[in-house]
Design a protein around this motif. Structure first.
Motif, PDB file in Angstrom:
ATOM      1  N   LEU A 109      40.819  29.543  20.082  1.00 28.02           N
ATOM      2  CA  LEU A 109      40.158  30.761  20.158  1.00 28.02           C
ATOM      3  C   LEU A 109      38.982  30.862  21.152  1.00 28.02           C
ATOM      4  N   ALA A 110      39.351  31.670  22.147  1.00 25.11           N
ATOM      5  CA  ALA A 110      38.321  31.686  23.387  1.00 25.11           C
ATOM      6  C   ALA A 110      37.636  33.261  23.295  1.00 25.11           C
ATOM      7  N   ILE A 111      36.506  33.295  23.686  1.00 27.10           N
ATOM      8  CA  ILE A 111      35.673  34.730  23.704  1.00 27.10           C
ATOM      9  C   ILE A 111      34.748  34.742  25.136  1.00 27.10           C
ATOM     10  N   SER A 112      34.955  35.859  25.672  1.00 28.37           N
ATOM     11  CA  SER A 112      33.764  36.427  26.776  1.00 28.37           C
ATOM     12  C   SER A 112      33.392  37.608  26.472  1.00 28.37           C
ATOM     13  N   HIS A 113      31.963  37.524  26.537  1.00 30.88           N
ATOM     14  CA  HIS A 113      31.454  39.143  26.466  1.00 30.88           C
ATOM     15  C   HIS A 113      30.774  39.402  27.496  1.00 30.88           C
ATOM     16  N   GLU A 114      31.038  40.570  28.300  1.00 28.00           N
ATOM     17  CA  GLU A 114      30.573  41.072  29.728  1.00 28.00           C
ATOM     18  C   GLU A 114      30.401  39.808  30.826  1.00 28.00           C
ATOM     19  N   VAL A 115      31.476  39.155  30.821  1.00 29.79           N
ATOM     20  CA  VAL A 115      31.515  38.025  31.857  1.00 29.79           C
ATOM     21  C   VAL A 115      32.569  38.443  32.922  1.00 29.79           C
ATOM     22  N   ILE A 116      33.857  38.831  32.482  1.00 30.45           N
ATOM     23  CA  ILE A 116      34.857  38.755  33.422  1.00 30.45           C
ATOM     24  C   ILE A 116      34.838  39.865  34.520  1.00 30.45           C
ATOM     25  N   TYR A 117      33.873  40.836  34.279  1.00 35.18           N
ATOM     26  CA  TYR A 117      33.597  41.853  35.570  1.00 35.18           C
ATOM     27  C   TYR A 117      32.832  41.026  36.798  1.00 35.18           C
ATOM     28  N   LEU A 118      32.172  39.857  36.513  1.00 34.02           N
ATOM     29  CA  LEU A 118      31.596  39.102  37.464  1.00 34.02           C
ATOM     30  C   LEU A 118      32.184  38.101  37.816  1.00 34.02           C
ATOM     31  N   VAL A 119      33.346  37.499  37.328  1.00 32.30           N
ATOM     32  CA  VAL A 119      34.283  36.580  37.809  1.00 32.30           C
ATOM     33  C   VAL A 119      34.886  36.961  39.114  1.00 32.30           C
ATOM     34  N   PRO A 120      34.818  36.111  40.211  1.00 31.30           N
ATOM     35  CA  PRO A 120      35.220  36.513  41.646  1.00 31.30           C
ATOM     36  C   PRO A 120      36.637  36.433  41.539  1.00 31.30           C
TER      37      PRO A 120
END
Length: 227
Positions: A109-120
């Protein structure tokens, strides 16, 4: 993500005290998100939190659905140091950085919270998460920071001014296409947070109606299953 595209930083926010305020504000959202995760029994599972900041989401997850082990990774060095001090005896490892080399087919399982919008580079990110997951593994990626958000033109300026990051402009569809291309079965839903939302006049949503709409209508939860 290219090695030189996302450098390590001290903290996400220019104001370091904002880190603690952010964790306090996210806690009820994290608990709601955990309730949406379809995988109920994590006792023999390994978990990844990408962009874990001070590690609060993993600590909340363990309290509600204990897991076998977890990795929290983040480019913010000071935040990772604090996550290490706060984890106690929990089976959590923390790592500074934004790459996942050495973790092939490691996580259920992987989770990200309010991170992908900053991934270049969202394509590279999607591919790295895909490689890090076991076959059939699931990635829950949560964000309300997308170009379909009516507040985004104002928010992207606030993010640029208040944080040590570079803002990216992507739509919900952009994310869906990137994850599908990486090999995920893509689905999504609105977060539809059902708790009471506090009024906080901090410049992000000075219009209280915007805050209510954001947490119930704008914030998206992607469920991405590795084929």
């Amino acid at each position: 993500m290219a090695e030189d595209a996302q450098k390590n930083i001290g903290t996400w926010y220019i104001d370091p005290d904002a880190e603690d305020r952010m964790a306090d504000g996210h806690a009820p959202i994290w608990r709601h998100l955990i309730g949406l995760i379809l995988e109920r029994d994590l006792t023999d599972k390994s978990v990844l939190d990408f962009g874990c900041n001070q590690g609060g989401l993993l600590r909340h997850l363990y309290a509600i659905r204990p897991f076998r082990k977890a990795l929290g990774i983040d480019i913010a060095e000071t935040s990772i140091a604090k996550a290490e001090t706060l984890k106690g005896n929990l089976p959590i490892q923390h790592q500074v950085g934004g790459r996942l080399e050495g973790w092939a087919e490691e996580f259920d399982l992987a989770i990200s919270h309010e991170v992908i919008y900053l991934v270049p580079d969202i394509d590279s990110h999607a591919s790295e998460i895909w490689r890090a997951l076991k076959p059939g593994g699931v990635y829950y990626a949560v964000t309300g920071c997308h170009t379909d958000n009516p507040l985004w033109p104002k928010w992207r300026e606030l993010v640029a001014n208040r944080t040590n990051t570079v803002v990216q402009d992507r739509s919900i569809t952009d994310y869906g296409r990137a994850f599908e291309k990486a090999g995920f079965d893509v689905s999504a839903r609105k977060l539809e947070y059902d708790g009471f939302i506090p009024f906080v006049a901090d410049g992000w949503t000075p219009d209280f109606a915007d805050a209510l709409n954001y947490y119930t209508q704008t914030k998206i939860v992607f469920r991405l299953v590795k084929r």
